[in-house]
Write an enzyme that holds these catalytic residues in place. Structure first.
Site, short mmCIF file in Angstrom:
data_model
loop_
_atom_site.label_atom_id
_atom_site.label_comp_id
_atom_site.label_asym_id
_atom_site.label_seq_id
_atom_site.Cartn_x
_atom_site.Cartn_y
_atom_site.Cartn_z
N SER A 50 0.54 42.68 -16.96
CA SER A 50 1.48 43.77 -17.21
C SER A 50 2.02 43.72 -18.64
CB SER A 50 2.63 43.74 -16.20
OG SER A 50 2.13 44.01 -14.91
N GLU B 108 -1.48 47.66 -11.92
CA GLU B 108 -1.54 47.39 -10.48
C GLU B 108 -2.69 48.18 -9.85
OE1 GLU B 108 0.24 44.99 -9.61
OE2 GLU B 108 2.06 44.99 -10.80
#
Ligand SMILES: [Zn+2]
Length: 226
Positions: A16, A87
């Site tokens: 991320s 994700e």
């Protein structure tokens, strides 16, 4: 020529953070992108990293159609040079197909970030489809370590301190939902300790009983020689 690139890793591998960095780099060059995520640790429609950085994002609901979303933006006059898709393991196969179509027909770059396999060591459907379709899959160098010090390559689900290998594929741990009956968290392990189901808590317990073990052995009667 635009590409579909899949950045694959375990949990805690910094993906991320890399997604945020990627967005920053492109924006700094005057490009315009859309950020998508699903079930981010800090809640809906936010892309956040463990280092505390975050940005707003479009939440990828089960029924979201990437193709329609991007075409609608373009039709409304917006510019779209790239998509950041975090994700991505949680996306459906159809959604990944839509991403490939966006690359091929709209010449928009797609950078997808995701965890390859789940706590049972099985591929997530979204990651599987990405591996099948991506122009390139880049495995993120793992900086996360197992409690034993080896490189952590596998994700473990830990429920109330105990590692489990059965259950629903998607249960988000450590989220803003403390009312859950049992506490679900995730821990990255090396394959050896994933296979042995030995998470850090189990290792601690084993170490403690190993301390006790010599006394137990001393208590055993020693057979007479001969
Ligand atoms: Zn280990």
């Amino acid at each position: 020529m635009a590409e579909l690139i899949f950045f694959a890793g375990t949990m805690d591998c910094g993906k991320s953070t890399l997604a945020l960095q990627m967005d920053h780099n492109h924006r700094a060059r005057g490009r315009v992108g859309i950020i998508f995520t699903r079930l981010d640790r800090s809640g809906e429609a936010v892309l956040s990293s463990r280092l505390g950085l975050s940005t707003s994002a479009v939440e990828v609901a089960e029924e979201l159609d990437f193709w329609e979303t991007v075409v609608a933006s373009l039709t409304a006059g917006a510019r779209v040079d790239y998509l950041i898709c975090d994700e991505a393991q949680f996306y459906t196969r159809e959604q990944v197909d839509q991403l490939a179509r966006i690359v091929d027909e709209l010449d928009i770059e797609v950078f997808a970030f995701g965890i390859t396999s789940d706590f049972r060591t099985e591929l997530f459907p979204g990651s599987q489809r990405l591996i099948e379709l991506a122009d390139r899959t880049q495995v993120l160098q793992v900086s996360a370590l197992c409690w034993c010090g080896r490189r952590a390559t596998h994700n473990a689900r830990v429920v109330d301190g105990v590692m489990v290998v059965e259950g629903e594929q998607v249960v988000v741990g450590d989220t803003a939902e403390p009312a859950r009956e049992s506490h679900v968290e995730y821990e990255v392990l090396c394959r050896r300790h994933h296979m042995r189901r030995m998470n850090s808590r189990a290792a601690q317990t084993a170490a403690q009983s190993a301390d006790v073990l010599p006394f137990d052995l001393d208590a055993c009667p020693v057979p007479p020689p001969g």
